[in-house]
Design an enzyme around this catalytic site. Structure first.
Site, mmCIF file in Angstrom:
data_model
loop_
_atom_site.group_PDB
_atom_site.id
_atom_site.type_symbol
_atom_site.label_atom_id
_atom_site.label_comp_id
_atom_site.label_asym_id
_atom_site.label_seq_id
_atom_site.Cartn_x
_atom_site.Cartn_y
_atom_site.Cartn_z
ATOM 1 C CB CYS A 198 -23.029 -16.270 42.477
ATOM 2 S SG CYS A 198 -22.450 -14.471 42.091
ATOM 3 C CB CYS B 187 -19.840 -16.314 40.149
ATOM 4 S SG CYS B 187 -21.151 -16.108 39.193
ATOM 5 C CE LYS C 108 -34.174 -16.203 -2.689
ATOM 6 N NZ LYS C 108 -33.968 -14.045 -3.492
ATOM 7 C CE1 TYR D 176 -25.903 -8.877 -12.985
ATOM 8 C CE2 TYR D 176 -25.549 -9.024 -11.045
ATOM 9 C CZ TYR D 176 -26.360 -9.094 -11.551
ATOM 10 O OH TYR D 176 -27.388 -8.306 -10.545
ATOM 11 C CG ASP E 148 -2.171 -1.246 1.311
ATOM 12 O OD1 ASP E 148 -1.830 -1.538 -0.191
ATOM 13 O OD2 ASP E 148 -2.962 -1.605 2.120
ATOM 14 C CE LYS F 69 -31.240 -13.966 -7.113
ATOM 15 N NZ LYS F 69 -31.343 -12.730 -6.000
ATOM 16 C CB CYS G 53 -20.945 -11.700 38.085
ATOM 17 S SG CYS G 53 -20.160 -12.449 39.349
ATOM 18 C CD GLU H 269 -26.756 -8.399 -7.648
ATOM 19 O OE1 GLU H 269 -27.112 -8.026 -8.240
ATOM 20 O OE2 GLU H 269 -27.959 -7.388 -5.782
ATOM 21 C CB SER I 12 -36.327 -10.000 -11.718
ATOM 22 O OG SER I 12 -37.840 -10.648 -11.728
ATOM 23 C CG ASP J 53 -28.747 -9.917 -0.678
ATOM 24 O OD1 ASP J 53 -29.447 -9.709 -1.056
ATOM 25 O OD2 ASP J 53 -29.322 -11.070 0.412
ATOM 26 C CD GLU K 188 -23.015 -15.780 -13.213
ATOM 27 O OE1 GLU K 188 -23.703 -15.005 -12.279
ATOM 28 O OE2 GLU K 188 -22.843 -15.800 -13.932
ATOM 29 C CE1 TYR L 51 -3.221 2.419 -6.515
ATOM 30 C CE2 TYR L 51 -3.531 3.835 -4.640
ATOM 31 C CZ TYR L 51 -3.841 3.269 -6.017
ATOM 32 O OH TYR L 51 -4.784 4.021 -6.258
ATOM 33 C CG ASP L 52 -0.709 5.155 0.406
ATOM 34 O OD1 ASP L 52 -1.910 4.872 -0.545
ATOM 35 O OD2 ASP L 52 -0.069 4.843 1.111
ATOM 36 C CB CYS M 263 -24.185 -11.445 40.099
ATOM 37 S SG CYS M 263 -24.529 -13.334 39.378
ATOM 38 C CE LYS N 68 -26.448 -15.513 -14.468
ATOM 39 N NZ LYS N 68 -25.760 -14.090 -13.727
HETATM 40 S S1 IVH Z 1 -28.581 -11.807 -13.628
HETATM 41 C C1 IVH Z 1 -31.793 -11.930 -16.628
HETATM 42 N N1 IVH Z 1 -26.654 -13.076 -10.963
HETATM 43 O O1 IVH Z 1 -30.422 -10.839 -8.382
HETATM 44 C C2 IVH Z 1 -30.469 -11.989 -15.552
HETATM 45 N N2 IVH Z 1 -28.376 -11.059 -10.911
HETATM 46 O O2 IVH Z 1 -33.781 -12.341 -9.076
HETATM 47 C C3 IVH Z 1 -30.516 -11.166 -14.404
HETATM 48 N N3 IVH Z 1 -28.130 -10.870 -8.496
HETATM 49 O O3 IVH Z 1 -31.890 -7.770 -10.308
HETATM 50 C C4 IVH Z 1 -29.521 -10.821 -13.346
HETATM 51 N N4 IVH Z 1 -26.373 -11.782 -8.678
HETATM 52 O O4 IVH Z 1 -29.612 -7.244 -8.893
HETATM 53 C C5 IVH Z 1 -27.751 -12.234 -12.117
HETATM 54 N N5 IVH Z 1 -24.746 -13.705 -9.979
HETATM 55 C C6 IVH Z 1 -26.111 -13.303 -10.677
HETATM 56 C C7 IVH Z 1 -26.556 -12.238 -9.266
HETATM 57 C C8 IVH Z 1 -28.453 -11.838 -9.815
HETATM 58 C C9 IVH Z 1 -27.270 -11.229 -7.495
HETATM 59 C C10 IVH Z 1 -29.884 -10.339 -8.562
HETATM 60 C C11 IVH Z 1 -29.607 -8.960 -9.391
HETATM 61 C C12 IVH Z 1 -31.325 -8.999 -10.143
HETATM 62 C C13 IVH Z 1 -31.542 -10.454 -8.875
HETATM 63 C C14 IVH Z 1 -33.048 -11.038 -10.042
#
Ligand code: IVH
Length: 675
Positions: free
Chosen positions: A413, A434, A316, A227, A35, A117, A428, A175, A84, A119, A115, A38-39, A410, A292
């Site tokens: 005791c 105790c 999920k 992704y 680091d 998913k 305590c 994401e 989605s 959050d 992959e 880099y700095d 406590c 996918k």
């Molecule tokens: S693919 C048509 N890949 O999940 C394909 N989505 O329920 C749509 N998400 O809106 C997205 N990880 O926010 C894809 N590896 C991943 C993901 C991912 C999280 C979220 C994304 C999307 C939501 C869909």
């Protein structure tokens, strides 16, 4: 100051270096230089830009701090809708999904990209001729918000792409998320400033990205994984999802390293279990995995239904948050006397496990979250951590909800409870008088990472203390067979096994012994440092606060706890009793201890036959090596036992040296007892 050609050349060279290091650090997670280096480069570059403002361009590495605040976000139509995913929870849903895919494609077996998913929140990044010109949220899928200013502050989002084989118009999708560690730090600092506390990393990421003042976003630890694609014009992308992700990486876009190719529904389900097992150790939150169909031609053939593709599905994990009611708040007394309020809950299934208790940490936490008896609360159980109350659903608060008051005596005791100035924990004051503290201290002592007394579990310790068979740790070593078998639920075989395990525990290591004593703030790592630095128990016992601080990573607080521990007569008596009972360890030589593996990083995977994982780790660390949980290009060796999994594959992919157990024993040249 007049700008010369050499100044421009110098700035360009510096900028190239900085961009290269940014790529290594933020996109590949594999920094090349320390680091500090880099700095230094960044400072030089900033100085040049300050002298010659005309050098500053929109995509300069210095321009990630956020500009003028907006009054509102502009609306952005998505040229290709942001869809989605359909959700699945059961294995049968996945086999059905795979069956549908095979029926349509007419293939016997289908290759999927699997992959995590993530959050966080979906984002669209539009690159024109390799330049990031716009970033937008998903919104309703057809129209999102223009968050370009904010996204530009995220270091893992390239402001321009690398290479020359990307399409002239490329809309990348990914994401934006906040890693767990950054989330913790953010909440701590928010609390200090008296500002909003975020319920989880997802909310924190969303709140941070949707700031009208991008200077605030710039201070938030946001990251991205890419992704997918939206609009693609003026060029092509590789003909499979996985290859596209490899191209992304070359172009400087960050892609999650956990993504894998798998075959068929069974491959998907194996992946689900694999990621599920490592979920709690990932540095970011995920709520499932996504499969996918890999081949782009197959994706096109499968197409879409309603708002989701037919070529992908989200599998999920069971929910980690559920709602339930607080029936009561009770207080538990821990090993160090700390009083921990615990919510007794109406039983609820969270993440597949029935939860009946959740920690409320301490009085301040209860006040901060305003948890009252009778409240409906959200309970959160992430990975292996103890379930906790995330927040109260105040709209459901009954009129007769009761405020919890920390007891002044406590509950076990009856001794005084005090809360020291500046501490959040009430304790305590009775120490080992105790029974609760004695029991907890013993549970810690017998634990796997301490003296490792097999069969001496929590319930048995409660029984032994309650029956007054053991009063202090030393008494464990004078337990006799007749007294043991007389205990409820204790058979002859178990009693014999327990005595054998107690006998076996007598041969240990100094580090384990120091850890087992339960000195405040002395965890495993600190105990190892003490053992290595001082070499003998006597030397640790006799060290004063200054001498203790000469050991690496020992600060004044730990040092004071150590001195305080050994200054108490009852602790010294217990130690004497333990040593008299025959507890021994090989005598290491302080400081002169050779460290032939200094500077090397090891990763252990699979099951070793001659070592437990902990002992192998301890042996390596005693020789100066670092032991890490994950494989990266910085790993020197991967030690492979039986049933090694993805770490072995990753090591092979990265060309890292693999050691079998015999190789490892030879290299380490040690037995586990050498520390
Ligand atoms: S693919 C048509 N890949 O999940 C394909 N989505 O329920 C749509 N998400 O809106 C997205 N990880 O926010 C894809 N590896 C991943 C993901 C991912 C999280 C979220 C994304 C999307 C939501 C869909």
């Amino acid at each position: 100051m007049a700008k010369t050609e050499s100044v421009v050349a110098n700035a360009t060279a510096l900028r190239k270096q900085i961009e290269h290091h940014n790529y290594r650090y933020y996109v590949l997670d594999d920094p090349e230089v320390p680091d500090a280096e880099y700095d230094r480069l960044m400072q030089q570059f900033q100085a040049l830009e300050a002298l010659y403002p005309e050098l500053v361009t929109w995509d300069s590495p210095t321009q990630r701090v956020g500009g003028t605040p907006l009054s509102e976000f502009a609306e952005v139509p998505h040229a290709v809708p942001m869809l989605s995913l359909n959700n699945a929870f059961a294995e049968a849903d996945i086999t059905a999904f795979d069956q549908r895919v095979r029926n349509i494609l007419g293939d016997a077996e289908v290759e999927y990209a699997a992959e995590p998913k993530l959050d966080g929140l979906a984002i669209s990044l539009l690159y024109e001729n390799g330049v990031l010109i716009r970033a937008a949220t998903r919104g309703d899928g057809l129209r999102g918000e223009d968050v370009t200013q904010n996204v530009r502050t995220i270091h893992s989002v390239p402001l321009h792409l690398q290479g020359d084989d990307y399409p002239s118009t490329l809309e990348v999708r990914g994401e934006v998320f906040m890693p767990r560690a950054g989330f913790q730090r953010l909440n701590q600092s928010q609390e200090k400033k008296g500002e909003k506390i975020f319920a989880n990393p997802r909310n924190a990421a969303a709140g941070s990205l949707r700031q009208l003042d991008a200077r605030i976003t710039a201070e938030r630890p946001l990251e991205i994984f890419c992704y997918g694609v939206g609009l693609v014009q003026g060029g092509t992308i590789p003909p499979s999802h996985f290859d596209m992700l490899q191209a992304f990486r070359r172009w400087g876009l960050r892609v999650c390293v956990e993504i894998k190719l798998v075959l068929g529904a069974h491959g998907c389900l194996d992946y689900y279990r694999e990621i599920g097992a490592k979920r709690s150790s990932l540095p970011f939150d995920i709520d499932g995995v996504v499969y996918k169909v890999n081949a782009s031609s197959a994706q096109a053939e499968l197409g879409f239904v309603a708002k989701a593709p037919r070529w992908a599905v989200a599998h999920k994990f069971p929910a980690e948050e559920e709602m339930t009611r607080v029936l009561d708040i009770e207080v538990q007394v821990g090993r160090t006397g700390a009083l921990t309020p615990v919510a007794r809950l109406e039983p609820v299934k969270v993440g597949g496990v029935v939860v009946t208790n959740a920690t409320l940490h301490n009085q301040d936490e209860i006040e901060r979250k305003d948890v009252r008896i009778g409240d409906t609360v959200v309970v959160r159980r992430a990975g292996d951590v103890i379930p906790e109350v995330a927040r109260v659903v105040t709209t459901l608060r009954p009129d007769d909800a009761r405020v919890f008051v920390m007891p002044t005596l406590c509950p076990v005791c009856g001794s005084q409870v005090v809360r020291a100035d500046g501490e959040s924990v009430a304790r305590c004051t009775a120490g080992l008088i105790c029974p609760a503290q004695r029991k907890e201290g013993m549970k810690h002592f017998a634990g796997r990472r301490a003296m490792d007394i097999d069969g001496l579990g929590d319930k048995l310790i409660d029984q032994l203390v309650d029956a007054k068979l053991v009063h202090d740790l030393g008494d464990l070593y004078s337990l006799q067979f007749p007294a043991l078998v007389a205990l409820e639920r204790m058979g002859e075989k178990s009693a014999q096994n327990l005595l054998a395990a107690i006998e076996k525990s007598k041969s240990t290591t100094l580090a384990r012994f120091l850890f087992a004593l339960g000195i405040r703030e002395v965890g495993e790592a600190t105990a190892q440092v003490l053992a290595r630095h001082f070499g003998t128990l006597q030397a640790v016992e006799q060290a004063n606060i200054e001498q203790l601080q000469t050991a690496p990573d020992i600060g004044p607080v730990v040092a004071a706890h150590i001195v305080n521990f050994f200054s108490q007569a009852h602790n010294r008596n217990v130690i004497e009793k333990l040593i008299a009972a025959g507890i021994t360890w090989p005598h290491a030589e302080a400081r002169s201890h050779a460290q032939p593996l200094a500077g090397q990083t090891f990763v252990l995977t699979g099951t070793l036959t001659t070592f437990s994982r902990d002992d192998a780790k301890a042996a390596l660390e005693s020789l100066g090596a670092k032991v890490s949980g994950s494989v990266s290009s910085k790993t020197s060796y991967v030690v492979v036992g039986t049933d090694a999994g993805s770490k072995l594959e990753k090591a092979q992919a990265l060309g890292i040296k693999i050691l079998t157990e015999p190789d490892f024993l030879q290299l380490a040249g040690v037995k586990s007892s050498n520390i």
